[in-house]
Design a protein around this motif. Structure first.
Motif, mmCIF file in Angstrom:
data_model
loop_
_atom_site.group_PDB
_atom_site.id
_atom_site.type_symbol
_atom_site.label_atom_id
_atom_site.label_comp_id
_atom_site.label_asym_id
_atom_site.label_seq_id
_atom_site.Cartn_x
_atom_site.Cartn_y
_atom_site.Cartn_z
ATOM 1 N N VAL A 248 14.927 -1.353 -7.762
ATOM 2 C CA VAL A 248 14.784 -0.612 -6.518
ATOM 3 C C VAL A 248 13.527 -1.059 -5.798
ATOM 4 N N GLU A 249 12.461 -1.216 -6.586
ATOM 5 C CA GLU A 249 11.185 -1.601 -5.997
ATOM 6 C C GLU A 249 11.334 -2.904 -5.207
ATOM 7 N N GLU A 250 12.009 -3.842 -5.870
ATOM 8 C CA GLU A 250 12.171 -5.150 -5.256
ATOM 9 C C GLU A 250 13.010 -5.063 -3.980
ATOM 10 N N ARG A 251 14.150 -4.378 -4.135
ATOM 11 C CA ARG A 251 15.065 -4.249 -2.995
ATOM 12 C C ARG A 251 14.446 -3.462 -1.857
ATOM 13 N N LEU A 252 13.824 -2.322 -2.227
ATOM 14 C CA LEU A 252 13.298 -1.468 -1.175
ATOM 15 C C LEU A 252 12.124 -2.113 -0.470
ATOM 16 N N SER A 253 11.297 -2.853 -1.228
ATOM 17 C CA SER A 253 10.154 -3.509 -0.583
ATOM 18 C C SER A 253 10.662 -4.441 0.508
ATOM 19 N N ALA A 254 11.698 -5.193 0.179
ATOM 20 C CA ALA A 254 12.231 -6.131 1.168
ATOM 21 C C ALA A 254 12.798 -5.376 2.363
ATOM 22 N N SER A 255 13.523 -4.269 2.094
ATOM 23 C CA SER A 255 14.115 -3.581 3.242
ATOM 24 C C SER A 255 13.054 -2.795 4.022
ATOM 25 N N MET A 256 12.014 -2.350 3.325
ATOM 26 C CA MET A 256 10.926 -1.662 4.026
ATOM 27 C C MET A 256 10.199 -2.640 4.957
ATOM 28 N N ASN A 257 10.005 -3.854 4.468
ATOM 29 C CA ASN A 257 9.376 -4.898 5.265
ATOM 30 C C ASN A 257 10.211 -5.154 6.535
ATOM 31 N N ASN A 258 11.497 -5.282 6.321
ATOM 32 C CA ASN A 258 12.421 -5.530 7.411
ATOM 33 C C ASN A 258 12.421 -4.362 8.410
ATOM 34 N N ALA B 66 0.854 -1.204 0.000
ATOM 35 C CA ALA B 66 0.000 0.000 0.000
ATOM 36 C C ALA B 66 0.883 1.244 0.000
ATOM 37 N N TYR B 67 1.975 1.163 0.747
ATOM 38 C CA TYR B 67 2.917 2.284 0.826
ATOM 39 C C TYR B 67 3.494 2.587 -0.566
ATOM 40 N N TYR B 68 3.979 1.524 -1.245
ATOM 41 C CA TYR B 68 4.602 1.758 -2.554
ATOM 42 C C TYR B 68 3.604 2.242 -3.600
ATOM 43 N N GLN B 69 2.420 1.667 -3.570
ATOM 44 C CA GLN B 69 1.414 2.101 -4.551
ATOM 45 C C GLN B 69 1.112 3.582 -4.372
ATOM 46 N N LEU C 180 11.896 5.648 -6.756
ATOM 47 C CA LEU C 180 11.359 4.330 -6.423
ATOM 48 C C LEU C 180 10.936 3.488 -7.603
ATOM 49 N N SER C 181 10.891 4.081 -8.798
ATOM 50 C CA SER C 181 10.145 3.411 -9.852
ATOM 51 C C SER C 181 10.832 2.224 -10.514
ATOM 52 N N LYS D 57 1.552 7.688 5.517
ATOM 53 C CA LYS D 57 0.737 6.696 4.815
ATOM 54 C C LYS D 57 0.844 5.327 5.493
ATOM 55 N N LEU D 58 2.068 5.003 5.863
ATOM 56 C CA LEU D 58 2.309 3.710 6.500
ATOM 57 C C LEU D 58 1.538 3.621 7.819
#
Ligand SMILES: Nc1nc2c(ncn2[C@@H]2O[C@H](COP(=O)(O)OP(=O)(O)OP(=O)(O)O)[C@@H](O)[C@H]2O)c(=O)[nH]1
Length: 467
Positions: free
Chosen positions: A65-75, A45-48, A60-61, A118-119
């Motif tokens: 980056v999307e893949e990497r950042l999603s994982a690090s954002m999750n972490n 939801a954050y990335y969208q 971010l686009s 947003k988060l």
């Protein structure tokens, strides 16, 4: 540099710790027990949301980056929500690093704040919709998670501010230096303007021009230039302050002593002497500051005339933004002279220096005028080859390597030697942090050295690791 205070993270750390201690175990458990699916839902939801923003898209686009950042954002989210089980000092250090990376890539701080908002919104919604939790449990979980996220963002902001300030300062300095193409001309013009004002003032006194018509130094051409431009080009705050207070002192002398003086020639000469002493000081300080700038050749390394590494962040950020928006590649090459220490040891430092100058000339000849050539360190150089793919860069640097190896460095009429270089190449991979790219090139350079030197190694395009 002004305005940068030493950082103190103790307040945030103590208050974060207090928050953890004052929160009951059940609340910590609720947040730590969020399922993987729930956390991913928040991250998505954050990335969208962020990708709807044009500015955020730049950072971010790209798929990688999307893949990497999603994982690090999750972490990141897991760690912040589970901060009761984390080493808080480590967690804070991590937030500091993130804040510094944000500053380095030029990510605006308002975007970070918006993302956090947003988060929090999504997280609070998720908690509010948990049917098995009581109102008290929900409100405790919302309270803790909101405060913990705010604490993390605050650490990032504290780390971001000085790094960002320095970046802006260097960027502005670079811009001004490029505006003033020729500092020696500017120096002559301003020293001349100061002299002109002094001569005019003495003439006006001699001809007894009415007091109201005398021009103060701060209002003179030089004074205006100093307050609007000079102050911003120069990087020595102490000397700027000194000039500033001398200008004020001179103007005070004019508005008080000169205004009150009788037509007594003796006292007039005395005042003019005082005035001249102060102007002489302004002149001396100004000359020394300009000297420094002229020596540094508009941000260039005095010995090789190449750009210094100080401007790498400014130029890399610009090229990265250009490449992301245009989709055109660029490649960087880190080059290092092989066994340079031996050259110094065998032939002396002066020969070492002239070797560096020769290499700089050859690099310049092989690069196009749109490329950037930096002196990266002692005997290390960096090429930024714009609109160049890795394979094009390989061809160019191979030619350059061969050319350098074929050249002779003359020590004297009877003595000469060959010099070789090793290099590491990497093509821009759409990640906005230039430091990662340089680290990859550095890794390749290290490999080239290990492979026997006088060779070039390239970072395989598209391959990512956790550099
Ligand atoms: N003459 C001169 N020497 C410099 C300058 N800057 C750095 N150096 C010297 O460059 C040498 C670099 O040595 P090392 O880092 O050991 O590397 P190297 O001898 O080139 O060996 P490899 O890089 O492993 O092939 C050091 O001895 C520095 O003192 C400079 O501006 N002028």
């Amino acid at each position: 540099m002004k305005n940068i205070q030493p950082l103190n993270y103790d307040i945030i750390k103590n208050e974060w710790q207090l928050l953890i201690n004052n929160t009951n175990t059940a609340t910590h458990q609720i947040l730590m027990n969020l399922s993987d699916q729930e956390v991913w839902q928040l991250v998505d939801a954050y990335y969208q949301y962020m990708l709807q923003d044009e500015k955020a898209k730049l950072f971010l686009s790209t798929a990688q980056v999307e893949e990497r950042l999603s994982a690090s954002m999750n972490n990141w989210l897991r760690k912040v929500l589970g901060s009761s089980c984390e080493d808080l000092s480590e967690l804070i250090t991590h937030q500091r690093n993130v804040g510094e990376v944000h500053a380095r890539i030029g990510l605006p701080i308002d975007l970070v704040a918006r993302g956090a908002r947003k988060l929090k919104y999504e997280l609070f919604q998720l908690l509010l919709n948990k049917p098995l939790l009581s109102e008290k449990e929900i409100s405790d979980a919302i309270f803790f998670s909101g405060m913990a996220i705010d604490s993390a963002i605050e650490v990032m902001t504290v780390a971001f501010t000085p790094s960002h300030q320095k970046m802006m300062h260097d960027q502005e300095h670079f811009r001004l230096l490029t505006v003033y193409d020729d500092m020696s001309v500017e120096r002559e013009r301003q020293l001349g303007a100061l002299k002109d004002w002094e001569n005019q003032f003495i003439y006006n006194i001699a001809t007894e021009l009415p007091f109201e018509e005398r021009v103060l130094l701060s209002d003179s051409e030089f004074g205006l230039w100093f307050s609007h431009k000079g102050q911003h080009i120069f990087r020595q705050p102490d000397l700027i302050k000194k000039i500033d207070s001398l200008i004020q002192k001179i103007d005070r002398l004019i508005t008080t002593e000169f205004a009150n003086e009788s037509s007594n020639t003796f006292s007039r000469i005395h005042l003019l002497r005082l005035l001249r002493q102060d102007i002489e000081q302004v002149n001396m300080i100004l000359s020394s500051i300009f000297e420094e700038i002229v020596k540094s050749e508009n941000g260039k390394d005095p010995m090789t005339k190449l750009l210094t590494r100080r401007f790498i962040p400014t130029i890399m950020r610009r090229e990265i933004a250009l490449s992301i928006s245009s989709g055109k590649p660029f490649t960087i090459a880190l080059l290092d002279i092989d066994y340079f220490k031996k050259i110094n040891d065998n032939y002396g430092h002066a020969v070492g220096d002239s070797t560096l100058k020769s290499i700089a000339v050859w690099l310049h000849e092989y690069a196009r005028s749109s490329d950037y050539v930096f002196r990266y360190g002692g005997e290390e150089f960096m090429l930024l080859l714009v609109e160049t793919t890795l394979s094009q860069a390989q061809l160019l640097t191979e030619r350059l390597r061969n050319y350098i190896a074929s050249q002779k460095i003359e020590v004297d009429v009877d003595t000469s030697f060959n010099v070789t270089i090793s290099a590491g190449l990497v093509e821009f991979d759409n990640h906005p942090d230039y430091q990662r790219l340089i680290n990859k090139a550095d890794k390749m350079l290290y490999q080239a050295k290990n492979n026997g030197r006088n060779c070039i190694e390239s970072y395989p395009f598209g391959m990512d690791n956790s550099l």
